[in-house]
Design a protein around this motif. Structure first.
Motif, PDB file in Angstrom:
ATOM      1  N   ARG A  39      49.503  31.515  70.067  1.00 48.25           N
ATOM      2  CA  ARG A  39      50.872  30.988  69.933  1.00 48.25           C
ATOM      3  C   ARG A  39      50.959  30.001  68.779  1.00 48.25           C
ATOM      4  O   ARG A  39      51.765  30.181  67.859  1.00 48.25           O
ATOM      5  N   GLN A  43      52.571  30.821  65.046  1.00 47.12           N
ATOM      6  CA  GLN A  43      53.792  30.082  64.663  1.00 47.12           C
ATOM      7  C   GLN A  43      53.560  29.366  63.334  1.00 47.12           C
ATOM      8  O   GLN A  43      54.437  29.297  62.484  1.00 47.12           O
ATOM      9  N   GLU A  78      51.523  28.723  49.567  1.00 43.19           N
ATOM     10  CA  GLU A  78      52.027  28.870  50.949  1.00 43.19           C
ATOM     11  C   GLU A  78      51.735  30.280  51.464  1.00 43.19           C
ATOM     12  O   GLU A  78      51.391  30.459  52.627  1.00 43.19           O
ATOM     13  N   LYS A 109      58.350  31.965  67.303  1.00 41.39           N
ATOM     14  CA  LYS A 109      58.984  30.819  66.639  1.00 41.39           C
ATOM     15  C   LYS A 109      58.330  30.570  65.284  1.00 41.39           C
ATOM     16  O   LYS A 109      57.194  30.993  65.051  1.00 41.39           O
ATOM     17  N   TYR A 110      59.030  29.871  64.427  1.00 39.68           N
ATOM     18  CA  TYR A 110      58.456  29.315  63.203  1.00 39.68           C
ATOM     19  C   TYR A 110      59.159  27.981  63.011  1.00 39.68           C
ATOM     20  O   TYR A 110      60.154  27.688  63.683  1.00 39.68           O
ATOM     21  N   SER A 112      61.289  24.850  62.558  1.00 38.53           N
ATOM     22  CA  SER A 112      62.740  24.610  62.460  1.00 38.53           C
ATOM     23  C   SER A 112      63.162  24.234  61.037  1.00 38.53           C
ATOM     24  O   SER A 112      64.249  24.592  60.582  1.00 38.53           O
ATOM     25  N   ASP A 132      56.196  18.884  52.999  1.00 42.84           N
ATOM     26  CA  ASP A 132      54.741  18.981  52.841  1.00 42.84           C
ATOM     27  C   ASP A 132      54.080  17.682  53.293  1.00 42.84           C
ATOM     28  O   ASP A 132      52.972  17.696  53.821  1.00 42.84           O
ATOM     29  N   ASN A 138      50.471  16.330  59.983  1.00 43.15           N
ATOM     30  CA  ASN A 138      50.220  17.178  61.147  1.00 43.15           C
ATOM     31  C   ASN A 138      48.895  17.950  61.013  1.00 43.15           C
ATOM     32  O   ASN A 138      48.182  18.183  61.990  1.00 43.15           O
ATOM     33  N   GLU A 161      48.147  21.210  50.221  1.00 40.79           N
ATOM     34  CA  GLU A 161      49.381  20.512  50.620  1.00 40.79           C
ATOM     35  C   GLU A 161      49.499  19.161  49.924  1.00 40.79           C
ATOM     36  O   GLU A 161      50.596  18.675  49.652  1.00 40.79           O
ATOM     37  N   MET A 200      60.725  18.184  62.631  1.00 42.64           N
ATOM     38  CA  MET A 200      59.744  19.250  62.411  1.00 42.64           C
ATOM     39  C   MET A 200      58.427  18.961  63.144  1.00 42.64           C
ATOM     40  O   MET A 200      57.681  19.865  63.500  1.00 42.64           O
ATOM     41  N   GLY A 202      57.996  18.188  66.037  1.00 44.00           N
ATOM     42  CA  GLY A 202      58.058  18.610  67.435  1.00 44.00           C
ATOM     43  C   GLY A 202      58.844  17.663  68.312  1.00 44.00           C
ATOM     44  O   GLY A 202      59.142  16.531  67.922  1.00 44.00           O
ATOM     45  N   SER A 208      57.491  17.353  75.383  1.00 42.21           N
ATOM     46  CA  SER A 208      56.565  18.342  74.816  1.00 42.21           C
ATOM     47  C   SER A 208      55.754  19.004  75.919  1.00 42.21           C
ATOM     48  O   SER A 208      54.911  18.377  76.549  1.00 42.21           O
ATOM     49  N   VAL A 209      55.999  20.301  76.133  1.00 35.04           N
ATOM     50  CA  VAL A 209      55.358  20.974  77.271  1.00 35.04           C
ATOM     51  C   VAL A 209      53.871  21.257  77.042  1.00 35.04           C
ATOM     52  O   VAL A 209      53.100  21.353  77.988  1.00 35.04           O
ATOM     53  N   HIS A 210      53.471  21.390  75.770  1.00 34.37           N
ATOM     54  CA  HIS A 210      52.084  21.816  75.518  1.00 34.37           C
ATOM     55  C   HIS A 210      51.114  20.686  75.200  1.00 34.37           C
ATOM     56  O   HIS A 210      49.904  20.888  75.217  1.00 34.37           O
ATOM     57  N   LYS A 220      45.202  20.012  69.740  1.00 31.58           N
ATOM     58  CA  LYS A 220      45.957  18.928  69.118  1.00 31.58           C
ATOM     59  C   LYS A 220      45.107  17.670  69.189  1.00 31.58           C
ATOM     60  O   LYS A 220      44.536  17.380  70.238  1.00 31.58           O
ATOM     61  N   ASN A 224      52.920  14.457  69.128  1.00 28.80           N
ATOM     62  CA  ASN A 224      54.076  14.596  68.210  1.00 28.80           C
ATOM     63  C   ASN A 224      54.622  13.220  67.811  1.00 28.80           C
ATOM     64  O   ASN A 224      54.921  12.979  66.637  1.00 28.80           O
TER      65      ASN A 224
HETATM   66  N1  FAQ Z   1      60.111  24.236  65.069  1.00 28.94           N
HETATM   67  O1  FAQ Z   1      55.184  21.414  73.450  1.00 28.94           O
HETATM   68  P1  FAQ Z   1      55.559  21.330  72.012  1.00 28.94           P
HETATM   69  C1  FAQ Z   1      54.461  23.715  56.581  1.00 28.94           C
HETATM   70  C2  FAQ Z   1      58.447  24.478  69.904  1.00 28.94           C
HETATM   71  S1  FAQ Z   1      53.821  24.382  58.000  1.00 28.94           S
HETATM   72  C3  FAQ Z   1      60.197  25.256  65.953  1.00 28.94           C
HETATM   73  O2  FAQ Z   1      55.521  19.992  71.387  1.00 28.94           O
HETATM   74  P2  FAQ Z   1      53.278  22.187  70.444  1.00 28.94           P
HETATM   75  C4  FAQ Z   1      53.849  24.048  55.274  1.00 28.94           C
HETATM   76  C5  FAQ Z   1      57.014  24.781  70.317  1.00 28.94           C
HETATM   77  O3  FAQ Z   1      56.521  25.891  69.600  1.00 28.94           O
HETATM   78  C6  FAQ Z   1      54.932  23.856  59.285  1.00 28.94           C
HETATM   79  N2  FAQ Z   1      59.689  25.188  67.202  1.00 28.94           N
HETATM   80  O4  FAQ Z   1      54.674  22.382  71.165  1.00 28.94           O
HETATM   81  C7  FAQ Z   1      54.909  24.335  54.291  1.00 28.94           C
HETATM   82  C8  FAQ Z   1      57.189  25.045  71.796  1.00 28.94           C
HETATM   83  O5  FAQ Z   1      57.767  26.331  72.010  1.00 28.94           O
HETATM   84  P3  FAQ Z   1      56.941  27.573  72.705  1.00 28.94           P
HETATM   85  C9  FAQ Z   1      54.516  24.328  60.579  1.00 28.94           C
HETATM   86  C10 FAQ Z   1      59.064  24.048  67.562  1.00 28.94           C
HETATM   87  O6  FAQ Z   1      52.873  23.508  69.929  1.00 28.94           O
HETATM   88  C11 FAQ Z   1      55.570  23.323  53.640  1.00 28.94           C
HETATM   89  C12 FAQ Z   1      58.257  24.045  72.179  1.00 28.94           C
HETATM   90  O7  FAQ Z   1      58.976  23.730  70.976  1.00 28.94           O
HETATM   91  N3  FAQ Z   1      53.374  23.598  61.049  1.00 28.94           N
HETATM   92  O8  FAQ Z   1      55.376  23.004  56.709  1.00 28.94           O
HETATM   93  C13 FAQ Z   1      58.926  22.953  66.672  1.00 28.94           C
HETATM   94  O9  FAQ Z   1      52.324  21.474  71.327  1.00 28.94           O
HETATM   95  C14 FAQ Z   1      56.567  23.603  52.692  1.00 28.94           C
HETATM   96  C15 FAQ Z   1      57.689  22.784  72.792  1.00 28.94           C
HETATM   97  O10 FAQ Z   1      57.018  21.962  71.810  1.00 28.94           O
HETATM   98  C16 FAQ Z   1      52.690  23.983  62.131  1.00 28.94           C
HETATM   99  O11 FAQ Z   1      53.007  24.986  62.739  1.00 28.94           O
HETATM  100  C17 FAQ Z   1      59.483  23.081  65.395  1.00 28.94           C
HETATM  101  N4  FAQ Z   1      59.440  22.096  64.484  1.00 28.94           N
HETATM  102  O12 FAQ Z   1      53.606  21.197  69.225  1.00 28.94           O
HETATM  103  C18 FAQ Z   1      55.239  25.663  54.003  1.00 28.94           C
HETATM  104  C19 FAQ Z   1      51.487  23.135  62.472  1.00 28.94           C
HETATM  105  N5  FAQ Z   1      58.266  21.959  67.306  1.00 28.94           N
HETATM  106  O13 FAQ Z   1      55.834  27.923  71.757  1.00 28.94           O
HETATM  107  C20 FAQ Z   1      56.220  25.966  53.055  1.00 28.94           C
HETATM  108  C21 FAQ Z   1      50.793  23.608  63.711  1.00 28.94           C
HETATM  109  C22 FAQ Z   1      57.994  22.426  68.552  1.00 28.94           C
HETATM  110  O14 FAQ Z   1      56.425  27.084  74.016  1.00 28.94           O
HETATM  111  C23 FAQ Z   1      56.880  24.912  52.393  1.00 28.94           C
HETATM  112  N6  FAQ Z   1      51.574  23.417  64.897  1.00 28.94           N
HETATM  113  N7  FAQ Z   1      58.489  23.661  68.703  1.00 28.94           N
HETATM  114  O15 FAQ Z   1      57.945  28.663  72.835  1.00 28.94           O
HETATM  115  C24 FAQ Z   1      51.598  22.266  65.617  1.00 28.94           C
HETATM  116  O16 FAQ Z   1      50.972  21.279  65.258  1.00 28.94           O
HETATM  117  C25 FAQ Z   1      52.392  22.252  66.900  1.00 28.94           C
HETATM  118  O17 FAQ Z   1      52.642  23.590  67.264  1.00 28.94           O
HETATM  119  C26 FAQ Z   1      53.735  21.449  66.811  1.00 28.94           C
HETATM  120  C27 FAQ Z   1      54.461  21.603  68.159  1.00 28.94           C
HETATM  121  C28 FAQ Z   1      53.428  19.976  66.569  1.00 28.94           C
HETATM  122  C29 FAQ Z   1      54.627  21.989  65.702  1.00 28.94           C
END
Ligand code: FAQ
Length: 318
Positions: A39, A43, A78, A109-110, A112, A132, A138, A161, A200, A202, A208-210, A220, A224
């Motif tokens: 997941r 994402q 990217e 999801k991707y 927001s 970035d 993060n 980044e 962004m 979270g 935060s459920v996860h 993690k 967040n």
């Molecule tokens: N957007 O329980 P939590 C970048 C969802 S890369 C959409 O807190 P978690 C580079 C979450 O999936 C940016 N949905 O979840 C770049 C969950 O839904 P689910 C991406 C969101 O996973 C720059 C629900 O809400 N980075 O920018 C968002 O523990 C410029 C509950 O949330 C990553 O993916 C959101 N913002 O924490 C590229 C980093 N936030 O799955 C191009 C890795 C939360 O149950 C140009 N990911 N949700 O249906 C993470 O660190 C974590 O997944 C979080 C969320 C911190 C994003």
């Protein structure tokens, strides 16, 4: 496998996590650990490639050759990040086709943040600086995440980044030091990207459920809210340095906690965007679906070539 044997494997797994050992794809892992990683990593991968679209919009309109080259290189980075992440995800037993299908059907999801439009050149500065910038905050902790392929992918991603963030800040600094109109353009971009950049990272920890389980598995390493606080503390002095104002009337230095207090985010807007109702959600998905469909002949040609080569090798072996 008996219940006792599974329990035994779980204990060994928990002990490895406690010792900060990396879990590798062929190691035993709880099914929920595997699913949670699929997941989050997928994402993350989707975010990288959808994230190319808002900036891709400005390649042909960059104000100079130097800016165009830097922006092009950043966007290509990217794409590379997406590919490392899809590969890391595939090691968990899910195929690239399944992952794309989940993105294209709206099931996955991707981030927001990529559902907002890029209206002026200053948005290229704001994305590099803020988006970035938030991504680095993060992702640096993710370099020591417990799943080996994810952690290793993050090391290179973070280095790149860091170049992206500087590239964006430099655009903002140049505009802020320019004519009144250019400075206003930079301020307008900051006004529009500030709150989405904070969101962004979270939902609030309380929502935060996860987080709790992901922290236990060391997927993690920071919550967040902790990441958000770090982002605010790091970015406010940068805005001050270039003479721009953070659009938050509640922003205030808190001497006691040695960090900033800041205002409430619009969580209703956040969830609307996450659920597919943001300003550009439909446009982003349709761009990805289009690219997938129009690229079919390339995939078919590559497969046909690979098959031809394999047949040639078999014939030579006979
Ligand atoms: N957007 O329980 P939590 C970048 C969802 S890369 C959409 O807190 P978690 C580079 C979450 O999936 C940016 N949905 O979840 C770049 C969950 O839904 P689910 C991406 C969101 O996973 C720059 C629900 O809400 N980075 O920018 C968002 O523990 C410029 C509950 O949330 C990553 O993916 C959101 N913002 O924490 C590229 C980093 N936030 O799955 C191009 C890795 C939360 O149950 C140009 N990911 N949700 O249906 C993470 O660190 C974590 O997944 C979080 C969320 C911190 C994003």
């Amino acid at each position: 496998m008996s219940e006792k044997e599974v329990k035994n494997l779980e204990e060994i797994f928990d002990a490895r996590i406690a010792r900060d050992e990396k879990i590798e794809p062929k190691d035993w892992m709880p099914e929920k650990y595997r699913q949670t990683h699929i997941r989050q990593i997928s994402q993350h991968a989707h975010s990288e490639i959808v994230g190319m679209l808002p900036e891709g919009n400005w390649i042909t309109r960059a104000p100079s050759l130097k800016r165009k080259v830097a922006l092009l290189a950043k966007i290509q980075d990217e794409a590379g990040h997406g590919l490392y992440l899809y590969s890391a995800c595939e090691t968990l037993g899910v195929s690239r086709e399944e992952l794309y299908e989940q993105l294209h059907s709206g099931k996955a999801k991707y981030s927001s943040i990529f559902n907002y439009p890029t209206l002026t050149w200053a948005d290229m500065g704001a994305i590099g600086w803020l988006v970035d910038g938030a991504a680095i905050i993060n992702q640096v902790p993710l370099c020591s995440t417990s799943f080996g392929p994810y952690a290793r992918a993050m090391v290179r991603v973070c280095k790149e980044e860091s170049f992206h963030q500087r590239q964006g800040f430099q655009i903002m600094m140049t505009l802020a030091e320019g004519t009144l109109e250019q400075k206003e353009m930079a301020q307008d971009a900051l006004n529009r990207w500030w709150w989405p950049a904070l969101m962004m990272l979270g939902p609030l920890d309380a929502e935060s459920v996860h987080t709790e389980q992901s922290m236990k598995w060391k997927l993690k390493r920071k919550s967040n809210d902790d990441l958000r606080q770090q982002f605010v503390d790091q970015t406010v002095p940068q805005a001050e340095m270039i003479g721009l104002t953070i659009p938050d009337p509640d922003l205030k230095w808190n001497e006691e906690k040695q960090s900033y207090d800041f205002g409430e985010m619009n969580w209703d807007e956040f969830w609307q965007v996450v659920k597919g109702h943001g300003p550009c959600n439909k446009e982003r998905i349709s761009a990805r679906v289009n690219a997938w469909e129009k690229g079919k002949w390339v995939r078919d040609a590559a497969m046909a070539y690979a098959e031809k080569q394999a047949n040639k090798e078999v014939k030579q072996a006979i």
